[in-house]
Scaffold this active site. Structure first.
Site, PDB file in Angstrom:
ATOM      1  N   ASN A   1       4.328  68.000 -68.186  1.00 24.02           N
ATOM      2  CA  ASN A   1       4.640  67.525 -66.832  1.00 24.02           C
ATOM      3  C   ASN A   1       3.350  67.076 -66.132  1.00 24.02           C
ATOM      4  O   ASN A   1       2.989  67.579 -65.065  1.00 24.02           O
ATOM      5  CB  ASN A   1       5.358  68.609 -66.033  1.00 24.02           C
ATOM      6  CG  ASN A   1       6.223  68.036 -64.930  1.00 24.02           C
ATOM      7  OD1 ASN A   1       6.189  66.832 -64.655  1.00 24.02           O
ATOM      8  ND2 ASN A   1       6.996  68.890 -64.279  1.00 24.02           N
TER       9      ASN A   1
ATOM     10  N   HIS B   1       9.779  73.811 -57.364  1.00 20.07           N
ATOM     11  CA  HIS B   1      10.772  73.853 -58.437  1.00 20.07           C
ATOM     12  C   HIS B   1      12.131  74.328 -57.946  1.00 20.07           C
ATOM     13  O   HIS B   1      13.157  73.895 -58.463  1.00 20.07           O
ATOM     14  CB  HIS B   1      10.287  74.769 -59.568  1.00 20.07           C
ATOM     15  CG  HIS B   1       9.417  74.082 -60.562  1.00 20.07           C
ATOM     16  ND1 HIS B   1       8.041  74.046 -60.441  1.00 20.07           N
ATOM     17  CD2 HIS B   1       9.706  73.379 -61.695  1.00 20.07           C
ATOM     18  CE1 HIS B   1       7.530  73.376 -61.469  1.00 20.07           C
ATOM     19  NE2 HIS B   1       8.509  72.959 -62.234  1.00 20.07           N
TER      20      HIS B   1
END
Length: 510
Positions: A346, A377
């Site tokens: 990521n 998140h």
């Protein structure tokens, strides 16, 4: 399975028959279909709406309208949240003063994302990923917050106050509403990203991304200016689509055979030797990662197909299309440190965290960065358990590197031994750390850690206590002083000290 998830899919039901035939949830079918459609549109966009044939205004309009269409197809009316979040943030940008705009916009954008995550998780469908409209909002949050910090850097700070990276990213004028919406909601990145800088996106729209901006050299000159031919993304796109196909095949073949949830099954824990539990956990996480490889690599291929993502040339003259790539698979699977794994996983999110938090937070930037990552998140408790564990793992890995690694650097064979040991440790540590991220809830997560007797938590604590490490800022100061001394010596002896500029970056690796 497909029939059961129909009600929870808020997007189009046009592909319901396909969902039933292949026995996959409708929302997943919609997502993949939209990404494949976006891939075709990207090729059309690059050929028929090339900057040499049309204006940036038309390219902005088409990219934005296609993005909204894909959002509506996948998420239905939930996609209005993308407009609300973007609209609120743009209002803050326009009406707040430049001095504090970035702070207010950061709070509003992240706050709205968290509010949507709370309602989705605790009000509508806890534990379900169907119709997860907050996924695109996470990418939009990254883009908006990056942009406002870059605007603040470009309009309120002197160049001497900025790092080289911040100088490159700084925005010198306020974006128009169309430019802003196109950057946030274009069809290439609306569903799965990846995040990119505003300046890079504008260079793509205006057709200047092939100029010698990301590469050191350009080929030829014309009228006193650099002339650079436009490279074809065909080979890069085909290569990434092959990676997608392999990743999808591996994931569909192994995900049901090696579920992470099996690692907390009572019979498995009681009957399986501990060393085999470690092996199973590693294999289960290995089987889970190709899902992310598929999604992120396909998103990267879509951007490349549109002509976005060019990053200069390799030494052999081949074009690089990794400007906004989100992962490097081989570096992930063969990572020899916790940080090396995170730096290649990521990637754009890691860069976002570094640029908006780590480089700007005056107090304990490591902990602040992990906390922001957890908040971004979502609100599942497992996320916070993962990132709290990640802080301990990072500190322990840093202590080991600074205190033990030098003893293995005396020869190539010793270094190979060190690399093998640290690879095994990294894979086990990553798997152990992210279990709560997969299980989501507190109960199952703590059950897993209890079955392992919290052994890696305790080991990290002992390592940190036994192997202290100097504060990062003190290390940086000492490195800078050392570099200055070396520079003076080099001037006296006539040596070039260019290579020494890379030492501070190398020393920050864990």
């Amino acid at each position: 399975m497909a029939t059961q998830t129909t009600a929870s899919c808020t997007g189009s039901t046009l592909l319901q028959p396909i969902s039933e035939i292949i026995n996959l949830p409708l929302d997943q079918v919609n997502f993949v279909a939209c990404q494949l459609f976006a891939l075709l549109m990207a090729v059309w966009f690059r050929i028929y709406l090339h900057p040499s044939k049309t204006s940036p205004f038309i390219r902005h309009v088409v990219a934005t309208l296609l993005g909204f269409y894909l959002a509506l197809f996948c998420f239905g009316w939930y996609s209005l949240h993308f407009l609300v979040q973007s609209g609120l943030s743009y209002g803050v940008m326009v009406f707040a003063g430049l001095e504090h705009m970035h702070k207010y916009c950061f709070i509003v954008t992240l706050g709205y994302l968290i509010l949507c995550q709370i309602t989705r998780v605790y009000v509508f469908d806890y534990g379900m990923y169907s119709a997860d409209f907050t996924g695109p909002m996470m990418v939009i949050t990254q883009k908006i917050t990056s942009m406002v910090f870059e605007i603040h850097d470009g309009l309120t700070k002197r160049e001497s106050q900025l790092t080289p990276s911040q100088k490159y990213l700084a925005i010198s004028r306020m974006p128009s509403l169309l430019e802003y919406l196109s950057y946030n909601c274009n069809f290439m990145g609306i569903l799965a990203g990846p995040t990119c800088s505003y300046n890079d996106y504008m260079a793509f729209i205006e057709g200047t991304c092939y100029q010698p901006r990301h590469q050191e050299n350009a080929n030829g000159k014309e009228n006193g200016k650099h002339k650079q031919s436009e490279p074809s993304p065909k080979n890069g796109v085909i290569s990434k689509l092959c990676t997608c196909a392999i990743s999808l095949f591996i994931y569909l073949s192994l995900c049901k055979l090696l579920p992470v949830e099996h690692s907390i099954d009572d019979d498995f824990v009681n009957s399986t030797p501990f060393h085999l539990q470690i092996v199973y956990l590693y294999l289960a996480m290995l089987a889970l990662r190709p899902k992310y490889y598929f999604v992120w690599t396909l998103a990267d291929a879509i951007n490349n197909a549109a002509g976005f993502g060019f990053n200069g040339y390799n030494l052999d003259g081949s074009p690089r299309w990794d400007l906004i790539s989100n992962l490097r698979i081989l570096d992930i699977e063969f990572a020899t440190s916790f940080k090396m794994f995170l730096d290649n996983w990521n990637i754009q999110t890691a860069l976002w965290l570094k640029r908006v938090c780590y480089e700007r937070c005056p107090i304990n930037p490591t902990a602040a960065t992990f906390l922001l990552s957890a908040m971004w998140h979502g609100v599942y408790p497992g996320y916070y358990l993962t990132f709290l564990t990640g802080i301990a793992m990072t500190m322990a890995a840093r202590a080991v590197r600074h205190n033990i690694r030098p003893y293995f650097m005396v020869s190539h064979s010793y270094k190979c031994i060190y690399d093998v040991i640290t690879w095994a440790w990294t894979q086990v540590a990553i798997s152990y750390t992210v279990v709560p991220f997969v299980l989501l809830a507190v109960g199952p997560s703590l059950k897993f850690y209890r079955s392992w007797y919290f052994c890696l938590h305790l080991l990290c604590l002992l390592v940190v206590l036994a192997l202290p490490v100097k504060p990062r800022r003190r290390q940086a100061q000492e490195q800078q002083e050392s570099l200055q001394k070396d520079s003076v010596q080099d001037k006296q002896t006539g040596h070039n000290s260019t290579d020494n500029n890379f030492l501070p970056a190398a020393e920050t690796l864990i």
